[in-house]
Design an enzyme around this catalytic site. Structure first.
Site, PDB file in Angstrom:
ATOM      1  N   ASP A 105       0.834  -1.192   0.000  1.00 45.24           N
ATOM      2  CA  ASP A 105       0.000   0.000   0.000  1.00 45.24           C
ATOM      3  C   ASP A 105       0.875   1.250   0.000  1.00 45.24           C
ATOM      4  O   ASP A 105       1.857   1.340   0.744  1.00 45.24           O
ATOM      5  CB  ASP A 105      -0.903  -0.031   1.241  1.00 45.24           C
ATOM      6  N   GLU A 165       1.660  -0.342  -5.090  1.00 47.72           N
ATOM      7  CA  GLU A 165       0.805   0.797  -5.391  1.00 47.72           C
ATOM      8  C   GLU A 165       1.785   1.973  -5.502  1.00 47.72           C
ATOM      9  O   GLU A 165       2.245   2.485  -4.476  1.00 47.72           O
ATOM     10  CB  GLU A 165      -0.212   1.034  -4.273  1.00 47.72           C
TER      11      GLU A 165
END
Length: 649
Positions: A315, A351
């Site tokens: 993330d 990401e």
């Protein structure tokens, strides 16, 4: 007596046959003490009588698995209990009532000593090739919470995700890899606690190495391993979505669970005082600091070694490569993983951004990393749903975004393409809502992204209008066909296979209820789309994967590519600016397998002239709700706003 058994490394609680070694990095608290709790919550305080490199450690005889413990520190003249950052399990689901005071820290979840031995029963890693990988983004609780064929006691749990009904579903659907939303222990943010809500998605890490207790019936460690074992037994990979960019301690005034108390330099600081917030979550974990880098790498090895995890999705991963305010693809974090004999073998998905300066880094992660391709998402949604005539951009994304990811570095640099993710509209809502409807989140509909690029096809929300419903289903097929037959690794939101709607909520991070839980209620349209998707996934594996393999690496320049008008003539420069109906022809080597994409974004049907030769197999036509097996030879009539894939070998 046990001085030789006491060791500074590894950090955390490490069992042996004579007891347990306890070790913690705590430069800001020289008088830190170990606290052991019995079954009646009575405590025993033990001095950490050894020190090395700001690490305090001791060995305690007779400790066994299940021992509850914590660390006592003095915090502004108050005695506070803190968690072990290396805790491998928690005693209960973490919860507190605001404010989180030193006194309340003693009633909070505590660390637990774990014995990681487990019988894997000879199961092996699936090791799915990248070109065959299909990521199925799944919430452990939400996907099974309402499944009618799963025992109620197992619904919403680790064990629920590996029940026979779920295994059968995954195999029927053709899923190769489950990408689990965070299953590391999580603490809901203070503003959610005040509203009596929870962080449903789990993107607020508490202890990196401890599985989330909410998803277990009794023992999160054993039950999560059992889930992985059973999925592996059936050839399904488990990818963990993991959060290292920030922690649940927040920014200034946020709660103190461990890192803040033990060493302020775990976090990126502004002039050694304020927490830098490049994540939007109050703090930023600083991987240029050795102890921070150590715990991240130790955590990754922990999940791969003890849980057989097949890979990770990171993330806000730009944070992990930061050196202050700059991103560096040669950072210590990337180099450490690249040389690690355990971590270099697993799938690594980034990401590739955060919200700080220099934060958008799509295409700039090192080799061996696959990256979530938001340009694919935006382009494809704009093309089909917003009628943007962005032919050049659409063609670039279809061919694998080679402006960002060179085919010479495929398959290890294949982009991770997606249309919908956990944050944003589901596939069903993309074709059902023009506007977000996030009122249930308690923020007056101010939260969530405003740039959805959606199209409700004429009616906002639910409707019984057949024409509208028909257009919605066709657009779902357009989006998914483009996703599955583009060059890259497809990322499918699990609930999209069920045509799940969140009622237009595009930020359901705090909705641990029917808004987010997968709706398994049967209907003709849902069943039809689910079957269509399963067949398309099978056809992708058999047809598209070999093309991706062939177009990767050294052989990429030995194939045939043509961009044609519908009449079969080659597109010219003007066509790239305005054409609404075009075709892509792909042929392997000189006379190998062939594939054609007939793309018609216009509002009228268009007839396509096909290359001469043997008959073409119709892989799919998105203007049709079902998939047949017919063949065509010289021409093809393509419906309005639809896409057809043709193939011949």
């Amino acid at each position: 007596m046990f001085a030789k058994l006491a060791q500074p490394f590894p950090l955390g609680a490490t069992l042996c046959d004579r007891g347990c070694n306890f070790s913690i990095h705590a430069p800001d608290h020289k008088e830190i003490k170990l606290v052991l709790f019995d079954n009646e919550n009575k405590k025993k305080i033990i001095d950490l009588d050894n020190q090395h490199l700001d690490i305090h450690y001791t060995f305690v005889e007779g400790i066994t698995a299940g021992q509850i413990y914590g660390y006592q520190i003095k915090d502004k003249d108050e005695i506070r209990l803190v968690l072990d950052p290396y805790a491998q399990a928690l005693s209960k689901t973490p919860f507190y009532t605001e404010p989180f005071t030193a006194q309340r820290s003693w009633d909070f979840a505590k660390s637990v000593v774990v014995d990681q031995r487990f019988d894997w029963e000879g199961t092996t890693l699936p090791q799915v090739p990248l070109e065959e990988t299909v990521l199925f983004e799944t919430h452990v609780k939400g996907f099974t919470k309402r499944h009618p064929a799963i025992d109620q006691t197992k619904q919403g749990t680790y064990l629920g995700l590996c029940q026979p009904a779920m295994i059968e579903y995954f195999k029927q659907q053709g899923i190769t890899s489950l990408q689990l939303l965070p299953v590391t222990s999580c603490m809901s943010e203070p503003h959610l606690l005040k509203m009596d809500k929870v962080n449903y998605w789990g993107y607020n890490s508490l202890c990196f190495m401890a599985p989330e207790p909410r998803y277990a019936q009794q023992d999160p460690v054993t039950e999560m391993k059992t889930m992985v074992k059973e999925l592996h037994r059936h050839g399904i990979e488990v990818i963990m979505d993991i959060v290292f960019n920030h922690t649940a301690e927040g920014g200034e005034g946020g709660p103190k669970f461990h890192f803040k108390c033990l060493d302020k330099h775990y976090y990126l600081l502004d002039r050694e005082k304020n927490y830098k917030n490049h994540t939007g979550c109050g703090n930023t974990f600083d991987l240029t600091y050795q102890p921070s880098l150590n715990i991240v790498l130790d955590t990754l090895r922990h999940w791969v070694t003890n849980y057989k995890i097949d890979g990770f999705r990171f993330d806000l991963a730009a944070t992990l490569g930061r050196n202050g305010d700059r991103f560096d693809m040669h950072s210590a974090f990337f180099k450490a993983i690249a040389q690690d004999p355990i971590l270099q073998k697993v799938k690594l998905i980034a990401e590739p951004w955060d919200i700080g300066p220099d934060g958008y880094q799509l295409g700039y992660f090192p080799r061996g990393w696959n990256e979530c391709n938001d340009k694919f998402r935006d382009t494809v949604k704009s093309y089909w749903l917003c009628q943007e005539n962005n032919v050049k951009e659409f063609a670039t994304r279809l061919m694998g975004s080679r402006d960002l990811f060179s085919a010479g570095k495929w398959p290890d640099k294949l982009p991770v393409n997606f249309v919908s993710y956990h944050d944003g509209f589901t596939l069903q809502d993309l074709v059902s809502y023009n506007h977000k409807h996030n009122h249930a989140n308690g923020e007056n509909n101010r939260d969530g992204h405003g740039d959805n690029r959606s199209n409700n096809q004429g009616v906002e929300g639910e409707t019984e209008n057949y024409a509208v419903l028909s257009r919605r289903e066709r657009q779902k097929r357009n989006l998914m066909t483009t996703l599955l037959f583009s060059f890259g690794i497809p990322h499918v939101l699990a609930v999209d296979a069920l045509s799940h709607t969140q009622g237009g909520n595009n930020n359901a991070y705090c909705q641990d209820n029917e808004i987010s839980w997968a709706d398994w209620t049967p209907s003709k349209d849902k069943a039809e789309f689910s079957q269509w998707l399963a067949t398309m996934l099978e056809r992708r594996k058999n047809i598209m994967s070999p093309f991706i393999r062939a177009f990767s690496g050294h052989n990429r320049g030995h194939h045939r590519i043509q961009w044609n008008r519908s009449n079969g003539h080659t597109m010219n420069a003007e066509d790239w600016q305005r054409l609404e109906a075009f075709a892509l022809y792909l042929g392997l080597f000189k006379d190998g397998k062939e594939m054609m994409f007939l793309v018609n974004s216009s509002s009228i049907p268009t007839r396509y002239r096909l290359p001469a030769g043997s008959k073409w197999q119709v892989v799919c036509d998105t203007s049709e709700a079902t998939l047949g097996s017919r063949q065509v030879q010289t021409t093809y009539m393509q419906g309005a706003q639809s896409l057809t894939i043709l193939y011949r070998d």
